[in-house]
Enzyme design. Structure first.
Site, short mmCIF file in Angstrom:
data_model
loop_
_atom_site.label_atom_id
_atom_site.label_comp_id
_atom_site.label_asym_id
_atom_site.label_seq_id
_atom_site.Cartn_x
_atom_site.Cartn_y
_atom_site.Cartn_z
CB CYS A 1 -0.85 -0.03 1.25
SG CYS A 1 -1.98 -1.57 1.52
CG ASN B 1 1.98 -0.30 3.89
OD1 ASN B 1 1.68 -1.28 3.49
ND2 ASN B 1 3.00 0.45 3.67
N GLY B 2 0.11 -2.56 5.74
CA GLY B 2 0.98 -3.47 6.69
C GLY B 2 -0.34 -4.47 7.26
CD GLU C 1 27.14 -11.46 -2.52
OE1 GLU C 1 27.40 -11.08 -3.77
OE2 GLU C 1 26.18 -11.48 -1.77
CD1 TRP D 1 -0.71 -6.33 -1.27
CD2 TRP D 1 -0.27 -5.69 -3.76
NE1 TRP D 1 -0.19 -7.40 -2.12
CE2 TRP D 1 0.02 -7.13 -3.17
CE3 TRP D 1 -0.21 -5.27 -4.71
CZ2 TRP D 1 0.36 -7.88 -4.52
CZ3 TRP D 1 0.04 -6.17 -5.90
CH2 TRP D 1 0.45 -7.50 -5.52
CD GLU E 1 22.26 -15.52 1.30
OE1 GLU E 1 23.04 -16.12 0.23
OE2 GLU E 1 22.02 -14.18 0.93
CE LYS F 1 20.21 -7.23 -7.59
NZ LYS F 1 20.55 -8.07 -6.24
NE ARG G 1 4.61 1.86 -1.20
CZ ARG G 1 5.54 1.80 -0.11
NH1 ARG G 1 6.66 2.36 -0.48
NH2 ARG G 1 5.19 1.26 1.16
CE LYS H 1 24.26 -11.88 0.32
NZ LYS H 1 23.37 -12.23 -0.69
CG HIS I 1 33.55 -35.42 8.14
ND1 HIS I 1 33.46 -37.06 8.28
CD2 HIS I 1 32.26 -35.12 8.82
CE1 HIS I 1 32.75 -37.35 9.06
NE2 HIS I 1 31.84 -36.53 9.48
C1 F6R Z 1 24.47 -12.92 -4.14
C2 F6R Z 1 23.69 -12.83 -5.40
C3 F6R Z 1 23.89 -13.66 -6.39
C4 F6R Z 1 22.47 -13.97 -7.15
C5 F6R Z 1 22.89 -14.84 -8.28
C6 F6R Z 1 21.58 -15.39 -9.00
O1 F6R Z 1 24.00 -12.01 -3.27
O2 F6R Z 1 22.85 -11.98 -5.52
O3 F6R Z 1 24.53 -14.74 -5.92
O4 F6R Z 1 21.65 -14.76 -6.11
O5 F6R Z 1 23.74 -14.35 -9.27
O6 F6R Z 1 21.00 -14.27 -9.61
P1 F6R Z 1 19.25 -14.33 -10.01
O7 F6R Z 1 18.54 -14.46 -8.53
O8 F6R Z 1 18.93 -12.99 -10.56
O9 F6R Z 1 19.15 -15.57 -10.83
#
Ligand code: F6R
Length: 608
Positions: A2, A98-99, A487, A74, A480, A603, A27, A484, A503
């Protein structure tokens, strides 16, 4: 999600409110409404569908007035029609929201017993009724607002007007954002600074637990106990940008903090909040009939899929084959048309994931795509699209897309469990209740752990290597956490299943290798603690991410213990994702790296 706007000032507001709503259209919404007060009369116009319908109404039935609030809805509770559109009116009180109000059905029963008559199916209307009740009982408007805020639980941004006070707008935030705009003899509020860009660039952001009373002359902010708090005013850059960082230093930080709001938006697509059930999605995949699921993705999306595997197998007894897409596409896996395949991708364009999809399609499998970008190639080539509704993710390191992918996977696993008869109606209700709690718990956790993660990141930045450990769904989360951290901070980090420690990786343990252990007090806790013991015995430095029960149960010395609230296993991966995201973020900021665009990363990875 919303969108909310409000203006109190010296010129007619209706048109300007609709203009501001237009800047929130990105949104997503399915109905809209606006209310103003003029000559002591509070009136509203609402319309189903796009803003154009509302404008048409306003051109015929004008709304005069120099104070007003407006909303794009929404739908969460109740269908998207005019009756459920905001603002909601009860006895001279107008509310937009909203929420999610989590305890709305208890509150509704209580109000019904007192004789309240409800017009809509929304959770929002309980807020208007509570305010009307407290006003009847003699509380002034601010006191009524605080009394109401102390009764409702959930994640929300709420904005309120009283017909007998044409000078004041009240609002509160716990979860979804609210920005106050400072004009000249006029004040504004909106879901973000983009909505307010044509009016002002002087913005004050409310934080969770703030209640604000706004007149044309300014704003006074308190906590829910009525104690004054002060929030800085800052100059926003949003006029120049369509997607802006708000009051955050980086997109990644903004995206971490918007998770409570985004998750409730995503959930509203998959969960019937009022009925406490999942909404059946993706008719092209018949979960009752499929023999197994093949899941494939890359990076963070793959790790979301790995957590999804635990859920599908546990809740739906549906075997899952999962692999990173770059391996999946070439490993010549035998496939048959009684299987279904799921591909997870934020961008929907990742080359390896797309190639895996085509491989499965050729084998005659029903194809599901869990994507953020609905127009993407992966979405277009799938038989069933499951949108994650995370909104644009600008930071290269995925945060909100990960937790939204998890929310979708959890909902689908519950749907599959019901379809296959492995979950009862009562099981479904209990699991959905936990999903609905998630936005509130996320808000609480973000506030709770932020200072600790910031100071811990300074210590962490001194190390060259870090090990992450976890069991069960905390194992993919450990992967993960490591991904994170490496990277964006460029610290070398590895994730391992805690049981694998002996192991091999145990050989690395010494005082120069911090070990981050993710261990909620779940079925695996005792076993993970034994692995921690092995680390401690070798002089390893432990950073323990656990919950209140886990912290009470373990007496091992740690470098730091991060204590989260106790939550059900079905939401713990989304909740425990927050500290690992914050830890990576703050470490990177402290080390001065390019957080939003880390070196060498893109990205959208459209090449092999
Ligand atoms: C890590 C990251 C990447 C994506 C990967 C897949 O933070 O963002 O590992 O998850 O490149 O990208 P998508 O989800 O766009 O297929």
């Amino acid at each position: 999600m919303c969108g909310i706007v409000g203006i109190v000032g010296k010129a007619p507001v209706a048109e300007r409110l609709v203009d501001a709503l237009r800047r929130l259209e990105y949104r997503g919404y399915d109905s809209a409404g606006v209310a103003t007060i003029h000559d002591g009369v509070m009136e509203r116009r609402r319309a189903e569908g796009k803003l154009f319908n509302l404008e048409k109404k306003l051109s015929v039935e004008r709304l005069p007035g120099e104070i007003g609030i407006a909303h794009t809805r929404w739908a969460t509770h109740g269908v998207p029609n005019e009756t459920n559109a905001h603002p909601h009116f009860v006895e001279g009180v107008a509310v937009v929201h909203n929420g999610i109000i989590e305890n709305f059905s208890e509150l509704r029963d209580e109000l019904l017993a007192e004789g309240a008559v409800f017009q809509s199916q929304t959770d929002t209307e309980v807020v208007a009724h509570l305010l009307a009740r407290y006003t009847r009982e003699g509380l002034d408007h601010r006191a009524a607002m605080l009394a109401m805020l102390n009764r409702v639980s959930g994640a929300y941004a709420l904005v309120v007007m009283f017909a007998d006070d044409p000078q004041t707008i009240l609002c509160a935030r716990f979860g979804p954002p609210l920005a106050i705009g400072h004009g000249k003899d006029e004040m504004f509020l909106g879901s973000d600074a983009i909505a307010l860009a044509p009016f002002t660039n002087r913005i004050t952001y409310l934080v969770d637990g703030d209640c604000a009373v706004m007149t044309a002359r300014g704003v006074s902010i308190t906590d829910y106990a009525g104690k004054p708090v002060s929030r800085p005013m800052q100059i926003s850059q949003s006029a120049a940008l369509m997607v802006d960082k708000g009051n955050h230093r980086h997109f990644m930080e903004k995206e971490i903090y918007e998770q409570p709001e985004i998750i409730s938006h995503a959930l509203s697509h998959y969960v019937d909040f009022a009925g406490g059930t999942v909404k059946t999605q993706g008719a092209a995949i018949d979960f009752a009939k499929v023999r197994s699921l093949a899941v494939s993705a890359c990076g963070t999306a793959y790790l979301a899929g790995l957590i999804g595997k635990y859920w599908f197998e546990r809740y739906a007894r549906l075997p899952v084959e999962i692999d990173v897409a770059s391996e999946f596409r070439y490993r010549e896996m035998p496939l048959s048309s009684d299987q279904a395949a799921l591909f997870i991708s934020q961008s929907g364009e990742t080359a390896d994931t797309l190639a895996s999809l085509r491989y499965c399609k050729e084998a005659g499998l029903a194809i599901g795509a869990i994507v953020n970008v609905r127009e993407s190639t992966i979405a277009r080539e799938a038989d069933a699209v499951f949108p994650i509704l995370a909104g644009p993710e600008i930071g290269v390191a995925s945060t909100k897309a990960f937790t939204c992918q998890l929310a979708v996977l959890a909902s689908l696993a519950i749907q599959a469990g019901r379809a296959r008869g492995t979950l009862s109606e009562a099981d479904e209700k209990a699991l959905v209740r936990h999903l609905i709690e998630m936005p509130r718990v996320m808000s609480r956790v973000l506030n709770l752990v932020q200072p600790q993660m910031e100071s811990l990141s300074r210590d962490l930045s001194r190390f060259k290597d870090v090990l992450y450990l976890g069991r069960g769904t905390s194992y993919p989360l450990a992967l993960e956490g490591a991904l994170k951290l490496k990277e964006i901070s460029y610290i070398h980090a590895e994730g391992y299943a805690a049981g694998e420690l002996k192991h091999g990786p145990i050989a690395l343990i010494d005082e120069n290798m911090p070990v981050i252990v993710i261990a909620p007090h779940d079925r695996f806790f005792e076993k993970t603690v034994s692995n921690m013991q092995e680390v401690a015995a070798r002089g390893g430095k432990i950073i323990f991410i656990t919950d209140e029960k886990g912290a009470a149960a373990s007496k091992l010395p740690t470098m730091a213990t991060i204590v989260l609230p106790v939550v059900d296993e079905v939401i713990s991966p989304m909740i425990f994702a927050l500290p690992i995201q914050l830890l990576a973020y703050h470490t990177a900021v402290f080390m001065g790296t390019d957080v939003d665009q880390p070196r060498n990363l893109a990205k959208s990875v459209t090449v092999e």
